[in-house]
Structure formats: C-alpha cells, structure tokens
Design an enzyme around this catalytic site. Structure first.
Site, mmCIF file in Angstrom:
data_model
loop_
_atom_site.group_PDB
_atom_site.id
_atom_site.type_symbol
_atom_site.label_atom_id
_atom_site.label_comp_id
_atom_site.label_asym_id
_atom_site.label_seq_id
_atom_site.Cartn_x
_atom_site.Cartn_y
_atom_site.Cartn_z
ATOM 1 N N ASP A 192 50.116 53.619 28.180
ATOM 2 C CA ASP A 192 51.091 52.416 28.381
ATOM 3 C C ASP A 192 51.789 51.882 29.604
ATOM 4 O O ASP A 192 51.867 50.786 29.955
ATOM 5 C CB ASP A 192 52.168 52.252 26.894
ATOM 6 C CG ASP A 192 53.067 51.169 27.156
ATOM 7 O OD1 ASP A 192 52.526 50.091 26.452
ATOM 8 O OD2 ASP A 192 54.308 51.378 27.254
ATOM 9 N N GLU A 203 44.900 52.422 25.392
ATOM 10 C CA GLU A 203 45.682 52.927 26.142
ATOM 11 C C GLU A 203 45.719 54.273 26.711
ATOM 12 O O GLU A 203 45.871 54.853 27.803
ATOM 13 C CB GLU A 203 47.488 52.894 25.528
ATOM 14 C CG GLU A 203 47.681 51.289 25.542
ATOM 15 C CD GLU A 203 49.202 51.184 24.903
ATOM 16 O OE1 GLU A 203 49.846 50.261 25.066
ATOM 17 O OE2 GLU A 203 49.559 52.086 24.194
#
Length: 232
Positions: free
Chosen positions: A52, A124
């Site tokens: 992220d 991610e």
C-alpha cells in the site's frame, strides 16, 4: 503442469519480472484463508501493508510528474481515485492475478477469487513483493503499466458519497482522517436507529442518524460538510 502453476508463470510473463525469491512470490499470492487449518501458512497480509505504501508513492510520483502545477487538494483527490481496492482489483484482473491466487476451498466457494477486496489486497501484496525482489523501479514499472487505464478517468466527474467527500477534504489539508463513533442505538432489532458522531480536527463534532451504521455515518459526514463550508 497444473492450472495454478501455469497461471503463476503467465503472471510473471505479463509483469516482465521473474522472481529470484519464489517463496516471496508464493506468499504474495496466498490469501489468509489458506492458513485457517492447523498447518501454519505464511500469507500476504504483511505484504499488503508495505505494498500500500509503495503504491501510494508510485501514484503520487506519477501524478506530480503529469501535472506539476496541480494543487495539493486536487492531487489528493486524484490519488484517492487511483489508490483504492477497486482500482487495485482492476489492475489485478489485467495482470491475471485471480487465477494465480492461493485460496482455501471455502473462500473459493463463496466467490473470494472475484472479490474486489481480496484481489485489491493481493495486488498490493504483489507490489510489495516486486519492490523487495526487484527494487522500486520494478514496482514502479508494474504500476505504470497496469494502472495506465486508470489515469484517463482520474478527473472524470463522479457522484461521491458524503464520507468520501469529507475524507478527501481533510486529506487535502493534511488533517487526520475523520473519526466516527456510535453514540446511541435505539429501537427494536428489526428496525434500529443509529446515532453516529463524526469528529474532524479543528471543527466541532457533528451527528447523524440512520437505520444502519453506514447510513448514519453518511448523515454525520453530510452535516460536517455543511459546517465545513462555513470555514472556507
């Protein structure tokens, strides 16, 4: 060769990166549901955390390069349209990630392989694995290739719910995210009424009511947005 091994090879081919650390790639592709049994399995949740942050960096870099004169609030809005689990899930589909995922039988049965949340998290984790295995340039190349279809839509007008609008407003000013708290729950179980209080740094709290927690949070956010207008 089984179907999943073939899918992993195709994934690497599409990315254009062959992993030196095969265990790292497997971990990125392993959903937490696989570890539900007695055997300990290393899954991708920790990698999501790193991915992220790498994704946000790559997106922010690209947005600044594309529009050097854009204001901070405008860039924050564009960033939010690029860095969310829906956009990540679309990128995951483009790279062929669903077929390469390791999921438990129960998770597969309930449709987790098609879930935006599951695919977004896995995407991610994959970005984190690329960053660790190949460095920032490798992760950046992945982002620029598989997010290319997202950029034409970053300025497209969209109807946004009050919570999204409020979040973008505070992010554009460098403030902490809004905090929501249930302050009351009344009525029978089949027809409850929730009262939610939202707090934003620098403003007095506001409240909203609704038949669900989500609707009450939206009402509270709308009340805060109205108050915000008086502070601009």
């Amino acid at each position: 060769m089984n179907a999943r091994i073939a899918a992993v090879e195709e994934l690497e081919h599409r990315i254009g990166h062959t992993f030196a650390d095969r265990d790292l790639l497997e971990r990125a592709l392993t959903h937490a549901s696989v570890g539900d049994g007695a055997r300990e399995v290393r899954h991708n949740e920790r990698l999501e955390f790193l991915g992220d942050r790498v994704l946000n960096l790559c997106a922010a870099e690209r947005l600044m390069a594309l529009d050097p004169d854009a204001r901070e609030g405008e860039m924050s809005r564009r960033l939010a349209s690029l860095v969310n689990y829906h956009a990540c899930a679309r990128a995951a589909e483009r790279v062929g990630l669903p077929a390469a995922l390791r999921l438990s039988a129960s998770a597969t049965k309930v449709g987790a392989r098609k879930s935006d949340a599951v695919l977004g998290d896995a995407c991610e984790a994959l970005i984190a694995a690329l960053y660790i295995d190949g460095g920032l340039d490798t992760a950046r190349a992945f982002f620029e290739r598989f997010w290319a279809e997202e950029f034409p839509h970053v300025d497209a007008p969209r109807a946004k719910d009050p919570k999204t609008q409020l979040q973008e407003w505070v992010q554009g000013r460098g403030l902490p995210l809004p905090a929501y708290e249930v302050v009351a729950r009344e009525g029978p179980a089949h027809a409850p009424v929730f009262t939610i209080e939202v707090r934003v740094q620098g403003l007095e709290p506001e409240r909203g009511e609704g038949g669900s927690r989500q609707s009450a949070e939206k009402a509270a956010a709308q009340a805060m947005l109205i108050k915000r207008e008086g502070h601009e």
